[in-house]
Every structure is written in C-alpha cells, then in structure tokens.
Scaffold this motif. Structure first.
Motif, PDB file in Angstrom:
ATOM      1  N   HIS A   1     -25.402  94.491 -11.505  1.00  0.00           N
ATOM      2  CA  HIS A   1     -24.584  94.584 -10.288  1.00  0.00           C
ATOM      3  C   HIS A   1     -23.244  95.253 -10.597  1.00  0.00           C
ATOM      4  O   HIS A   1     -22.785  96.122  -9.855  1.00  0.00           O
ATOM      5  N   PHE A   2     -22.620  94.828 -11.696  1.00  0.00           N
ATOM      6  CA  PHE A   2     -21.314  95.395 -12.027  1.00  0.00           C
ATOM      7  C   PHE A   2     -21.432  96.830 -12.552  1.00  0.00           C
ATOM      8  O   PHE A   2     -20.521  97.634 -12.365  1.00  0.00           O
ATOM      9  N   ILE A   3     -22.547  97.153 -13.171  1.00  0.00           N
ATOM     10  CA  ILE A   3     -22.797  98.551 -13.552  1.00  0.00           C
ATOM     11  C   ILE A   3     -22.922  99.395 -12.290  1.00  0.00           C
ATOM     12  O   ILE A   3     -22.331 100.470 -12.180  1.00  0.00           O
ATOM     13  N   LYS A   4     -23.698  98.908 -11.327  1.00  0.00           N
ATOM     14  CA  LYS A   4     -23.858  99.606 -10.044  1.00  0.00           C
ATOM     15  C   LYS A   4     -22.500  99.781  -9.363  1.00  0.00           C
ATOM     16  O   LYS A   4     -22.146 100.887  -8.928  1.00  0.00           O
ATOM     17  N   LEU A   5     -21.735  98.719  -9.300  1.00  0.00           N
ATOM     18  CA  LEU A   5     -20.428  98.773  -8.656  1.00  0.00           C
ATOM     19  C   LEU A   5     -19.510  99.777  -9.365  1.00  0.00           C
ATOM     20  O   LEU A   5     -18.813 100.562  -8.716  1.00  0.00           O
ATOM     21  N   GLY A   6     -19.535  99.780 -10.697  1.00  0.00           N
ATOM     22  CA  GLY A   6     -18.725 100.732 -11.457  1.00  0.00           C
ATOM     23  C   GLY A   6     -19.113 102.168 -11.165  1.00  0.00           C
ATOM     24  O   GLY A   6     -18.249 103.043 -11.028  1.00  0.00           O
ATOM     25  N   CYS A   7     -20.424 102.423 -11.057  1.00  0.00           N
ATOM     26  CA  CYS A   7     -20.889 103.779 -10.738  1.00  0.00           C
ATOM     27  C   CYS A   7     -20.458 104.195  -9.337  1.00  0.00           C
ATOM     28  O   CYS A   7     -20.040 105.349  -9.124  1.00  0.00           O
ATOM     29  N   ILE A   8     -20.557 103.287  -8.382  1.00  0.00           N
ATOM     30  CA  ILE A   8     -20.152 103.604  -7.008  1.00  0.00           C
ATOM     31  C   ILE A   8     -18.664 103.895  -6.947  1.00  0.00           C
ATOM     32  O   ILE A   8     -18.235 104.887  -6.345  1.00  0.00           O
ATOM     33  N   VAL A   9     -17.861 103.054  -7.582  1.00  0.00           N
ATOM     34  CA  VAL A   9     -16.409 103.256  -7.581  1.00  0.00           C
ATOM     35  C   VAL A   9     -16.062 104.569  -8.272  1.00  0.00           C
ATOM     36  O   VAL A   9     -15.164 105.289  -7.830  1.00  0.00           O
ATOM     37  N   LYS A  10     -16.798 104.900  -9.336  1.00  0.00           N
ATOM     38  CA  LYS A  10     -16.554 106.169 -10.030  1.00  0.00           C
ATOM     39  C   LYS A  10     -16.775 107.352  -9.090  1.00  0.00           C
ATOM     40  O   LYS A  10     -16.040 108.337  -9.143  1.00  0.00           O
TER      41      LYS A  10
ATOM     42  N   GLN B   1     -16.521  96.245   3.469  1.00  0.00           N
ATOM     43  CA  GLN B   1     -16.922  95.446   4.624  1.00  0.00           C
ATOM     44  C   GLN B   1     -18.440  95.344   4.706  1.00  0.00           C
ATOM     45  O   GLN B   1     -18.986  94.316   5.088  1.00  0.00           O
ATOM     46  N   THR B   2     -19.133  96.404   4.355  1.00  0.00           N
ATOM     47  CA  THR B   2     -20.606  96.405   4.308  1.00  0.00           C
ATOM     48  C   THR B   2     -21.042  97.057   2.995  1.00  0.00           C
ATOM     49  O   THR B   2     -21.617  98.147   2.983  1.00  0.00           O
ATOM     50  N   PRO B   3     -20.791  96.388   1.870  1.00  0.00           N
ATOM     51  CA  PRO B   3     -21.044  97.017   0.567  1.00  0.00           C
ATOM     52  C   PRO B   3     -22.510  97.315   0.282  1.00  0.00           C
ATOM     53  O   PRO B   3     -22.813  98.255  -0.427  1.00  0.00           O
ATOM     54  N   ARG B   4     -23.410  96.552   0.836  1.00  0.00           N
ATOM     55  CA  ARG B   4     -24.830  96.783   0.553  1.00  0.00           C
ATOM     56  C   ARG B   4     -25.358  98.034   1.231  1.00  0.00           C
ATOM     57  O   ARG B   4     -26.354  98.600   0.806  1.00  0.00           O
ATOM     58  N   SER B   5     -24.695  98.474   2.271  1.00  0.00           N
ATOM     59  CA  SER B   5     -25.133  99.699   2.929  1.00  0.00           C
ATOM     60  C   SER B   5     -24.856 100.922   2.055  1.00  0.00           C
ATOM     61  O   SER B   5     -25.519 101.942   2.182  1.00  0.00           O
ATOM     62  N   SER B   6     -23.904 100.786   1.131  1.00  0.00           N
ATOM     63  CA  SER B   6     -23.576 101.923   0.265  1.00  0.00           C
ATOM     64  C   SER B   6     -24.697 102.227  -0.727  1.00  0.00           C
ATOM     65  O   SER B   6     -24.768 103.329  -1.258  1.00  0.00           O
ATOM     66  N   GLU B   7     -25.612 101.273  -0.967  1.00  0.00           N
ATOM     67  CA  GLU B   7     -26.725 101.512  -1.898  1.00  0.00           C
ATOM     68  C   GLU B   7     -27.654 102.606  -1.386  1.00  0.00           C
ATOM     69  O   GLU B   7     -28.374 103.222  -2.148  1.00  0.00           O
ATOM     70  N   LYS B   8     -27.657 102.838  -0.101  1.00  0.00           N
ATOM     71  CA  LYS B   8     -28.559 103.823   0.490  1.00  0.00           C
ATOM     72  C   LYS B   8     -27.955 105.226   0.496  1.00  0.00           C
ATOM     73  O   LYS B   8     -28.626 106.188   0.838  1.00  0.00           O
ATOM     74  N   GLU B   9     -26.698 105.329   0.141  1.00  0.00           N
ATOM     75  CA  GLU B   9     -26.017 106.628   0.161  1.00  0.00           C
ATOM     76  C   GLU B   9     -26.418 107.459  -1.055  1.00  0.00           C
ATOM     77  O   GLU B   9     -27.007 106.966  -2.007  1.00  0.00           O
TER      78      GLU B   9
ATOM     79  N   LYS C   1     -29.782 107.507  -8.800  1.00  0.00           N
ATOM     80  CA  LYS C   1     -30.945 106.797  -9.348  1.00  0.00           C
ATOM     81  C   LYS C   1     -30.523 105.602 -10.194  1.00  0.00           C
ATOM     82  O   LYS C   1     -31.150 104.541 -10.133  1.00  0.00           O
ATOM     83  N   LEU C   2     -29.467 105.757 -10.995  1.00  0.00           N
ATOM     84  CA  LEU C   2     -28.971 104.639 -11.794  1.00  0.00           C
ATOM     85  C   LEU C   2     -28.492 103.507 -10.883  1.00  0.00           C
ATOM     86  O   LEU C   2     -28.773 102.332 -11.142  1.00  0.00           O
ATOM     87  N   ILE C   3     -27.785 103.860  -9.827  1.00  0.00           N
ATOM     88  CA  ILE C   3     -27.298 102.846  -8.888  1.00  0.00           C
ATOM     89  C   ILE C   3     -28.471 102.095  -8.263  1.00  0.00           C
ATOM     90  O   ILE C   3     -28.448 100.862  -8.159  1.00  0.00           O
ATOM     91  N   ARG C   4     -29.497 102.811  -7.883  1.00  0.00           N
ATOM     92  CA  ARG C   4     -30.671 102.168  -7.276  1.00  0.00           C
ATOM     93  C   ARG C   4     -31.431 101.311  -8.296  1.00  0.00           C
ATOM     94  O   ARG C   4     -31.923 100.230  -7.968  1.00  0.00           O
ATOM     95  N   ARG C   5     -31.534 101.802  -9.543  1.00  0.00           N
ATOM     96  CA  ARG C   5     -32.194 100.991 -10.579  1.00  0.00           C
ATOM     97  C   ARG C   5     -31.391  99.727 -10.864  1.00  0.00           C
ATOM     98  O   ARG C   5     -31.960  98.642 -11.011  1.00  0.00           O
ATOM     99  N   ALA C   6     -30.068  99.857 -10.906  1.00  0.00           N
ATOM    100  CA  ALA C   6     -29.218  98.686 -11.156  1.00  0.00           C
ATOM    101  C   ALA C   6     -29.356  97.674 -10.025  1.00  0.00           C
ATOM    102  O   ALA C   6     -29.417  96.460 -10.273  1.00  0.00           O
ATOM    103  N   ALA C   7     -29.420  98.155  -8.792  1.00  0.00           N
ATOM    104  CA  ALA C   7     -29.592  97.248  -7.653  1.00  0.00           C
ATOM    105  C   ALA C   7     -30.937  96.535  -7.733  1.00  0.00           C
ATOM    106  O   ALA C   7     -31.030  95.316  -7.493  1.00  0.00           O
ATOM    107  N   GLY C   8     -31.985  97.263  -8.080  1.00  0.00           N
ATOM    108  CA  GLY C   8     -33.308  96.652  -8.224  1.00  0.00           C
ATOM    109  C   GLY C   8     -33.351  95.638  -9.356  1.00  0.00           C
ATOM    110  O   GLY C   8     -33.946  94.560  -9.225  1.00  0.00           O
ATOM    111  N   CYS C   9     -32.723  95.973 -10.457  1.00  0.00           N
ATOM    112  CA  CYS C   9     -32.679  95.080 -11.615  1.00  0.00           C
ATOM    113  C   CYS C   9     -31.939  93.792 -11.265  1.00  0.00           C
ATOM    114  O   CYS C   9     -32.374  92.691 -11.604  1.00  0.00           O
ATOM    115  N   HIS C  10     -30.821  93.928 -10.578  1.00  0.00           N
ATOM    116  CA  HIS C  10     -30.028  92.773 -10.158  1.00  0.00           C
ATOM    117  C   HIS C  10     -30.852  91.881  -9.228  1.00  0.00           C
ATOM    118  O   HIS C  10     -30.906  90.663  -9.407  1.00  0.00           O
TER     119      HIS C  10
END
Length: 188
Positions: free
Chosen positions: A70-79, A88-96, A103-112
């Motif tokens: 989760h924190f890897i995903k968050l770090g990638c998104i913030v980067k 306000q709707t952080p989970r919607s950002s996974e689809k962007e 792909k890393l963000i999506r894999r991290a979300a799936g792993c989490h």
C-alpha cells in the motif's frame, strides 16, 4: 528470574527438554555487545514463559507486510502527481494512468488486497492453535513458514513483470495457503 544460556538446556519446557543450542548460535550470542545480549535474554525469557510468542509475533509482522505494498503504491502515486493527490477519494486514483508506474501501482494494490484477505485466515489459525494447545514449535514453524512465503509472494507480486514470475507468485500463494491449512489441521 535470570536466564543462563549454555550449549545444553536442562529442565522441561513444553516437552522440549534436552534441546541442544547449535554452537554457531552460542558463538554468535557471545560476540554480541553486552546490551544486545541482555535484551535477547529478556526476549528468550518471554519465549520460555510463553512458547507461542514467536507464532504470535508473526501476526503484527503479517499486518506490516500487508501494508508495505500500500505504501509503495502511495509513494508511486505521489511521485507521479505530487500534491494533486485526491485524498477525498483515494481509491479512485488506482484506475488512473500513471505512466510507467501504472502497472506497479496496480500490482501493489492487488498485493495489498490479497494480504488483507489472507490475514484473517492466518491469524485465526494461529490463535486456534494456541487455544487448542498445539505444540508451540509446530505452530511457530508453520507461522514462520507462512510469513516467509508471504514475504516471497509480496516480492514476486511487486516485481512480477512476466508470466514466469506471475506463475511463481501463484505457486507461492498456494504454498502459503497450504501452511495455513496445516495450522488449522494441527488445531482440529
């Protein structure tokens, strides 16, 4: 109460009397700085009082491992988006689309998500083993095996950029599920 470490342990402790401490362990212990030795003695005393402690310690370790992706995903998104992160709707950002990191963000979300799904099964198995008084070393061995497999699973999931790694990840998942089922079987 004082703990004396020697190559052979005497006295009964949950049926593990006369277990030998491997010489390499004793040599490593003797090379440790005195404060580390004292801290380790305290930990060992706690383990001797409750032999389930190593298995129970796997529970918070598993939760930390579950949140690492989760924190890897968050770090990638913030980067990628900086302060424009939609909190306000952080989970919607996974689809962007996040460029090369998508792909890393999506894999991290799936792993989490997978880690959060498997944690209740693991924690209930460990706790059931304790309630049923399964041999502590059996429980600890299986708990450490499960946790080790989950560490490998997490690494394979995050680094899985081809079908071979994805297949290894799936096999690792099945092996961790097997260890979890062995915990349940030991308790039932």
């Amino acid at each position: 109460q004082e703990l004396h470490l020697s190559p052979r342990r005497s006295g009964a402790c949950a049926g593990y009397a006369d277990m030998e401490v491997p010489p390499v362990v004793m040599q490593t212990f003797m090379r440790m700085p005195e404060p580390m030795q004292e801290r380790l003695k305290v930990v060992l005393m706690k383990v001797m009082q409750d032999m389930y402690l190593p298995a129970l310690a796997a529970l918070p370790a598993a939760m930390l491992l579950a949140y690492l992706p989760h924190f890897i995903k968050l770090g990638c998104i913030v980067k990628q988006v900086g302060t424009r992160l939609d909190n306000q709707t952080p989970r919607s950002s996974e689809k962007e689309d996040f460029g090369g990191l998508t792909k890393l963000i999506r894999r991290a979300a799936g792993c989490h998500s997978n880690a959060l799904e498997t944690f209740p099964l693991f924690s209930s198995a460990v706790l059931l083993c304790r309630v049923q008084k399964v041999q502590p070393l059996v429980v600890s061995k299986l708990a450490v095996q499960w946790l080790s497999l989950r560490v490998l699973y997490t690494a394979l999931y995050l680094l899985g950029t081809n079908d071979v790694v994805a297949a290894l990840r799936s096999l690792t998942f099945l092996a961790s599920l097997r260890a979890n089922m062995q915990l349940f079987m030991a308790a039932l």
